[in-house]
Design an enzyme around this catalytic site. Structure first.
Site, PDB file in Angstrom:
ATOM      1  N   ASP A  43     -20.177   2.459  99.476  1.00  9.67           N
ATOM      2  CA  ASP A  43     -19.910   1.049  99.195  1.00  9.67           C
ATOM      3  C   ASP A  43     -21.065   0.510  98.353  1.00  9.67           C
ATOM      4  OD1 ASP A  43     -19.161  -1.594  99.149  1.00  9.67           O
ATOM      5  OD2 ASP A  43     -19.758  -2.012 101.223  1.00  9.67           O
ATOM      6  N   GLU A  44     -20.900   0.596  97.034  1.00 10.30           N
ATOM      7  CA  GLU A  44     -21.926   0.173  96.088  1.00 10.30           C
ATOM      8  C   GLU A  44     -23.299   0.773  96.445  1.00 10.30           C
ATOM      9  OE1 GLU A  44     -21.846  -4.083  95.629  1.00 10.30           O
ATOM     10  OE2 GLU A  44     -19.994  -3.978  94.470  1.00 10.30           O
ATOM     11  N   PRO A  45     -23.377   2.110  96.520  1.00  8.85           N
ATOM     12  CA  PRO A  45     -24.627   2.752  96.965  1.00  8.85           C
ATOM     13  C   PRO A  45     -25.789   2.584  95.993  1.00  8.85           C
ATOM     14  CG  PRO A  45     -23.068   4.391  96.161  1.00  8.85           C
ATOM     15  CD  PRO A  45     -22.320   3.095  96.236  1.00  8.85           C
ATOM     16  N   THR A  84     -18.200  -3.349  90.052  1.00 12.66           N
ATOM     17  CA  THR A  84     -18.114  -4.779  90.342  1.00 12.66           C
ATOM     18  C   THR A  84     -18.494  -5.586  89.106  1.00 12.66           C
ATOM     19  OG1 THR A  84     -18.586  -4.560  92.706  1.00 12.66           O
ATOM     20  CG2 THR A  84     -19.131  -6.674  91.696  1.00 12.66           C
TER      21      THR A  84
END
Length: 376
Positions: A119-121, A202
């Site tokens: 998750d958006e690392p 994103t």
């Protein structure tokens, strides 16, 4: 061969269908009082949402989505990346438990389209704590899907945060990936290209507006009277196109100018910061949908706009981290209990958001305590 009017009609139908299919929504569950998954699926159906992106693989959520015909992106939390990177067997176990078990082969299962590894690392505030594990985890999940005979049906992706790419001058043509990520992004994009998978990223006009004094609110909200931004011979009329082409430039600089892009998160919060209101969020979301439906693309990608866009987010989540600001708990187009905050539709038709029905609430004394906690 069809007569011209019939052919034209069928072409228009195909275009409308492909546009509608390209809009989805993120469904997060970081809430102290989440709606029951079957209730959320009813909410998705009544609002004509055809795609949903999850941040994990909750069995109750997947059971509720089974047979719904909603196309699903399954998420793998960052906390699992180290294990999945180091163990092919762990990846195979995860795929068996969360993909194979539920996957629909045209039946009543779950229509899983993507597995999102992490998750958006690469979010800058995380430092490099996840960087060493992302590519290996993605490769092991890909191998596990292939072993399960699902490699051709489910694509592996890695959601990238809004700060993965930058332009110090604010000009899209000067866009590049963060220097600490260059090697990792080349590895990731090589992996994605090999398997014909898109880049998930994103785009955040709200945060761009907050952080950049040169970006006006009107420019962020797709207003026609907004002052344009020029970059050489290209003219930018809104913040979305500016950010998107900054990413396109970054991709071109490392040799991946044509890779497909999925906007994995985009939205506008309704509380917790200046200009975070329901009315402004409504203006932004309607402007975004109209812009996506216009199919005009961006100055650098007229013919290749995002292939899918996931709105952020379906519901408010009161357990989200507020490190970036209180607005992090107010991204939902619905309140935590499924009540629409403004008039809007997901671009699938003309129907506005429909409230969740017959929601069960806490007893009054606990409800007051919950409201007090929300206010903190």
């Amino acid at each position: 061969m069809y007569p011209f009017p019939v052919f034209l009609f069928l072409t228009i139908l195909c275009l409308l269908g492909s546009t509608a299919d390209a809009i989805g929504v993120n469904w997060g569950t970081m809430s102290s009082h989440p709606l029951p998954p079957p209730k959320v699926v009813e909410l998705l159906k009544s609002s004509e949402v055809s795609k949903v992106k999850l941040f994990d693989a909750d069995p109750l959520v997947l059971q509720a989505l089974s047979g719904s015909n909603i196309v699903v992106t399954l998420g793998i939390p960052n906390s699992m990346l180290k294990t999945l990177n180091s163990s092919r067997k762990a990846a195979e176990s995860w795929v068996h438990d969360n993909v194979t078990r539920y996957f629909s082969h045209g039946g009543a299962g779950v229509r899983i389209e993507y597995v999102a590894v992490g998750d958006e690392p690469f979010l800058q505030s995380y430092g490099d704590q996840f960087h060493p594990f992302v590519i290996g985890a993605a490769m092991n999940i890909q191998a596990a899907l292939t072993k399960a005979n699902l490699g051709g049906e489910v694509k592996v992706v890695v959601p990238c945060s809004f700060d993965t790419f930058v332009s110090e001058s604010g000009r899209p043509s000067k866009g590049h990936f963060r220097t600490d990520l260059n090697k990792t992004m080349i590895e990731l994009l090589t992996f994605l290209s090999k398997h014909h998978s898109p880049l998930f990223v994103t785009i955040s006009p709200f945060i761009s507006f907050q952080q950049n004094k040169n970006i006006s609110l009107d420019f962020s909200l797709f207003k026609e009277n907004a002052r344009h931004h020029n970059d050489s011979h290209r003219t930018y009329k809104n913040s979305f196109d500016l950010s998107y082409d900054t990413l396109v430039s970054a991709l071109s600089k490392i040799g991946f100018p044509e890779i497909d892009i999925v906007v994995a998160r985009i939205g506008w919060p309704t509380d917790g910061a200046a200009n975070a209101t329901s009315s402004i969020a409504e203006t932004f979301m309607k402007g975004l949908i109209d812009h996506l439906h216009s199919k005009t693309g961006t100055p650098l990608r007229r013919r290749n706009p995002p292939i899918e866009t996931f709105m952020f987010s379906l519901l408010d989540e009161d357990h989200r981290s507020i490190t970036s600001g209180n607005f992090e708990r107010h991204w939902g187009v619905f309140t935590f209990d499924g009540q629409a905050k403004y008039h809007f539709n997901f671009g699938q038709g003309t129907k506005n958001l429909v409230n969740a029905q017959f929601v069960e609430y806490l007893a009054p004394k606990w409800w007051l305590l919950f409201q007090y906690q929300l206010a903190q």
